[in-house]
Write a protein that holds these residues in place. Structure first.
Motif, mmCIF file in Angstrom:
data_model
loop_
_atom_site.group_PDB
_atom_site.id
_atom_site.type_symbol
_atom_site.label_atom_id
_atom_site.label_comp_id
_atom_site.label_asym_id
_atom_site.label_seq_id
_atom_site.Cartn_x
_atom_site.Cartn_y
_atom_site.Cartn_z
ATOM 1 N N SER A 1 13.101 46.884 56.028
ATOM 2 C CA SER A 1 12.943 48.370 56.340
ATOM 3 C C SER A 1 14.283 48.911 56.351
ATOM 4 N N LEU A 2 15.336 48.369 56.497
ATOM 5 C CA LEU A 2 16.444 49.199 56.479
ATOM 6 C C LEU A 2 17.120 48.950 55.058
ATOM 7 N N LEU A 3 16.817 47.869 54.409
ATOM 8 C CA LEU A 3 17.322 47.712 52.972
ATOM 9 C C LEU A 3 16.445 48.672 52.069
ATOM 10 N N ARG A 4 15.212 49.048 52.224
ATOM 11 C CA ARG A 4 14.605 49.966 51.640
ATOM 12 C C ARG A 4 15.240 51.338 51.956
ATOM 13 N N LEU A 5 15.551 51.641 52.940
ATOM 14 C CA LEU A 5 16.174 53.127 53.251
ATOM 15 C C LEU A 5 17.521 53.237 52.466
ATOM 16 N N ALA A 6 18.409 52.238 52.496
ATOM 17 C CA ALA A 6 19.637 51.919 51.797
ATOM 18 C C ALA A 6 19.126 52.168 50.356
ATOM 19 N N GLU A 7 18.074 51.384 49.852
ATOM 20 C CA GLU A 7 17.633 51.751 48.207
ATOM 21 C C GLU A 7 17.418 53.266 47.900
ATOM 22 N N ALA A 8 16.861 53.783 48.983
ATOM 23 C CA ALA A 8 16.204 54.947 48.833
ATOM 24 C C ALA A 8 17.513 56.046 48.675
ATOM 25 N N ALA A 9 18.558 55.787 49.577
ATOM 26 C CA ALA A 9 19.591 56.497 49.537
ATOM 27 C C ALA A 9 20.223 56.410 48.242
ATOM 28 N N ARG A 10 20.528 55.166 47.793
ATOM 29 C CA ARG A 10 21.117 54.957 46.543
ATOM 30 C C ARG A 10 20.549 55.586 45.232
ATOM 31 N N ASP A 11 19.134 55.629 45.280
ATOM 32 C CA ASP A 11 18.233 56.376 44.294
ATOM 33 C C ASP A 11 17.851 57.673 44.400
ATOM 34 N N GLY A 12 18.699 58.505 45.451
ATOM 35 C CA GLY A 12 18.555 59.862 45.648
ATOM 36 C C GLY A 12 17.093 60.274 46.278
#
Length: 352
Positions: free
Chosen positions: A201-212
């Motif tokens: 769940s935290l990694l998905r938030l980091a991916e979302a931040a990376r992808d804007g």
């Protein structure tokens, strides 16, 4: 659209609401405890304890086997301001009454606390001490060895760019080295996923931040945080109103007291007015006697002076001191009689 599961723990309402810029991040802190299930939470810089108590409440409510450590000198700094022992004493009292079994307050410098933690033992590190670039970098680097393989590091005030704050500058450097995301509300909170064993769940938030694609998540937690800040503001307003009502009650009591005092003084003035008129009447009736007394005193003084001259002429052997000593009692007696005539009636009545 990212897959982001909702949780009741995001709605945790703090039992205690210190006035703090951290209140808006409490929903995320509660959810973070749920997804990380930490065994050790350490925060560097606690002040009045908004984040510390939130972590304690989340650990207790979710029945997580964790210890929460607050490291601070509780003296303040150039950014938080300097203060006395009252903040530490109040927080310590609350912590001991509610969270003594799961938390500890360590009143010392950050570097002094290092020896009390084993390497690789800290699962969540909250960096919120002095906010200069150099201080934040030192805090992270000196505590890096204490972080566990699933460690998450929080940097508060990552959006503040004034008064020498440098968190934003260090965050721009360190966030590119690890998976990360940043909340921009409530002065900003950078979330750095340092450990390699991170929940999905935290990694998905980091991916979302990376992808804007993180803006919606940011707004979501901002809205939840605003509810807490609104409750805190309502509590402060109610406390202010209670204090105002108390002051109004005190002032009303003072008005009653002053009205009673005014009535007493009016009665006293009226009574004294009658007595003063009586006093003037007595004095006026005694004026002729007073004039006669003054005339008599004047004659006697002159006679005394003549007697003194005569005594000096008659006997040069008498010392001046003896002559004065013989005259002064007579003058004193006349002065006493004059004073008796001129004394206020109330002094004569009291024998003074």
């Amino acid at each position: 659209m990212i897959d982001f599961p909702l949780s009741p723990n995001m709605l945790m309402m703090p039992r205690k609401l210190p006035h703090s810029a951290w209140l808006g991040h409490i929903p995320f802190a509660s959810w973070l405890v749920e997804v990380v299930r930490p065994k050790s939470i350490v925060e560097l810089g606690t002040h009045n304890g908004a984040s510390f108590l939130a972590f304690c409440q989340a650990v207790e409510t979710q029945q997580v086997s964790a210890r929460v450590f607050a490291v601070d000198t509780w003296e303040g700094d150039e950014h938080a301001g300097f203060y006395g022992d009252e903040i530490y004493a109040e927080l310590r009292d609350y912590q001991q009454r509610h969270y003594a079994g799961i938390s500890e307050m360590m009143r010392m410098r950050f570097d002094q606390a290092l020896e009390y933690f084993a390497d690789g033992s800290v699962d969540v590190l909250h960096v919120d001490g002095l906010h200069t670039y150099e201080a934040v970098r030192e805090d992270f680097e000196t505590w890096r060895s204490k972080l566990s393989p699933r460690a998450v590091v929080l940097f508060h005030d990552s959006c503040v760019r004034e008064r020498g704050f440098g968190v934003w500058q260090y965050w721009s450097e360190i966030s590119s080295r690890f998976p990360s995301f940043e909340f921009t509300h409530t002065h900003g909170l950078g979330v750095l996923l340092v450990g390699e064993e991170q929940p999905q769940s935290l990694l998905r938030l980091a991916e979302a931040a990376r992808d804007g694609q993180f803006a919606t998540i940011n707004l979501f937690f901002d809205a939840l945080g605003r509810n807490i800040k609104n409750v805190e503001e309502i509590e402060r307003v109610n406390q202010g109103l209670a204090a105002a009502h108390g002051e109004i009650g005190r002032l009303n009591g003072e008005v009653v007291r002053l009205n009673d005092e005014e009535a007493r003084l009016r009665a006293l003035l009226e009574k004294n007015s009658d007595a003063t008129e009586e006093h003037y009447a007595v004095v006026e009736s005694q004026l002729p006697t007073l004039a006669q007394g003054l005339s008599l005193l004047e004659r006697r003084v002159i006679e005394g002076m003549n007697d003194t001259r005569q005594a000096l002429d008659d006997s040069r052997e008498i010392s001046v001191a003896n002559v004065v000593a013989s005259v002064i009692p007579r003058l004193d007696e006349q002065d006493r009689k004059l004073n008796l005539l001129m004394r206020p009636w109330w002094r004569r009545a009291l024998g003074r």
